[in-house]
Scaffold this active site. Structure first.
Site, short mmCIF file in Angstrom:
data_model
loop_
_atom_site.label_atom_id
_atom_site.label_comp_id
_atom_site.label_asym_id
_atom_site.label_seq_id
_atom_site.Cartn_x
_atom_site.Cartn_y
_atom_site.Cartn_z
N HIS A 174 11.50 -1.54 -7.11
CA HIS A 174 10.44 -0.72 -7.72
C HIS A 174 9.05 -1.08 -7.19
CE1 HIS A 174 9.83 -4.12 -10.67
NE2 HIS A 174 8.59 -3.72 -10.55
N GLU B 193 0.86 -1.17 0.00
CA GLU B 193 0.00 0.00 0.00
C GLU B 193 0.90 1.22 0.00
OE1 GLU B 193 -2.67 1.86 3.38
OE2 GLU B 193 -3.73 0.17 2.44
N GLY C 51 2.92 -8.67 -11.34
CA GLY C 51 2.74 -9.43 -10.10
C GLY C 51 3.84 -10.44 -9.89
N ASN C 52 4.57 -10.80 -10.97
CA ASN C 52 5.73 -11.68 -10.84
C ASN C 52 6.96 -10.93 -10.34
OD1 ASN C 52 4.41 -13.58 -13.31
ND2 ASN C 52 5.62 -14.67 -11.79
N SER C 53 6.93 -9.60 -10.38
CA SER C 53 8.09 -8.81 -9.98
C SER C 53 8.56 -9.20 -8.58
CB SER C 53 7.75 -7.32 -10.00
OG SER C 53 7.57 -6.86 -11.31
N ASP D 257 17.71 -3.03 -8.66
CA ASP D 257 16.27 -3.16 -8.41
C ASP D 257 15.99 -4.23 -7.35
OD1 ASP D 257 13.62 -2.42 -8.69
OD2 ASP D 257 13.22 -3.86 -10.30
N THR E 211 12.17 -9.14 -12.86
CA THR E 211 12.09 -7.70 -12.64
C THR E 211 11.37 -6.93 -13.72
OG1 THR E 211 13.39 -5.76 -12.00
CG2 THR E 211 14.28 -7.11 -13.78
N ALA E 212 11.27 -7.45 -14.95
CA ALA E 212 10.68 -6.66 -16.04
C ALA E 212 10.15 -7.57 -17.12
CB ALA E 212 11.72 -5.70 -16.62
#
Length: 249
Positions: free
Chosen positions: A97, A40, A199-201, A127, A217-218
């Site tokens: 991130h 949040e 959501g996998n980040s 990251d 990450t991307a």
């Protein structure tokens, strides 16, 4: 997987080694250490495309209307993934991130236990961020040697795509040392065709020995979804960040 990597013998067959090929045994070992992360955060002007557009702001000036003030109580919620790398100290590795402007971070284990987490450090160059939760009785995942990865090695991505819950996808290493991604500030990345979606980040990319070889990450996709081109921070760089961020703890 490179020829000299640890052998996954005994993990690739179901039914006591007498059945069909399966990764179920490996998944039973590694997935308890993969977590879902709910974040949040405060909503700022940068999150609103109209307020971010200078032409729109000039238009408001011309008609004598002030840009609206953002309600500081407004919140944005996002979902991601992470991996327990030190259960004794409660260290969870994820993406930096994902935690931007975070005011509340909740980590959910596979067994549905939830913990309020705090960030103990971030490294924007990789990251990578490290969260801390209470000690848990979960076998942490080992960070493997990403320098040994070769194009064609099988890899598995585990995470929380679209907030669905823990999901496993499989593919190969499509390229190593890939640069020019995310404005080039993340350096050389692992490219994979294992499905990586929003959501996998922060979730792990593992090899067939159950070692983390990258942190997802991307992705590149015209609609923000998977088209077979995803990227992960190599585990060797993630390991360096981990030691830097926790050495004073």
């Amino acid at each position: 997987m490179a020829a000299d990597s640890a052998s996954p013998a005994g993990l690739l067959l179901s039914q006591g080694g007498k059945g069909y090929p399966s990764l179920a045994g490996l998944m039973r070992q590694v997935t308890p250490a993969v977590v879902n992360i709910s974040v949040e955060s405060r909503v700022g002007e940068e999150d609103h495309p109209f307020l971010r557009d200078p032409e729109f702001r000039r238009f408001l000036d011309r008609i004598g209307v002030e840009a609206p003030e953002m309600d500081p109580s407004e919140r944005r919620k996002s979902m991601g993934s992470g991996v327990i790398v030190d259960a004794k100290n409660g260290y969870v590795m994820t993406n930096n991130h994902l935690l931007r402007d975070a005011t509340k971070i909740i980590v959910t284990l596979k067994d549905r236990r939830t913990f309020r987490a705090r960030r103990i450090g971030s490294d924007s160059a990789t990251d990578i961020a490290i969260l801390k939760i209470p000690p848990v009785k979960v076998k942490p995942l080992k960070l493997g040697n990403s320098d040994r990865l070769e194009v064609g090695d099988f890899v598995i991505a585990i995470g929380n795509p679209f907030g669905l819950g823990q999901t496993v996808t499989m593919g190969i290493v499509s390229a190593v040392g890939r640069s020019g991604v995310a404005g080039n500030h993340l350096g050389k990345l692992i490219q994979t065709d294992a499905s990586i979606n929003p959501g996998n980040s922060g979730g792990p990319l593992i090899n067939l020995a159950g070692e983390v070889v990258g942190i997802n990450t991307a992705l590149i996709g015209p609609t923000g979804g998977n088209v077979g081109i995803g990227f992960a921070v190599p585990s060797n760089r993630a390991s360096t960040a981990l030691h830097k961020l926790t050495r004073s703890r």
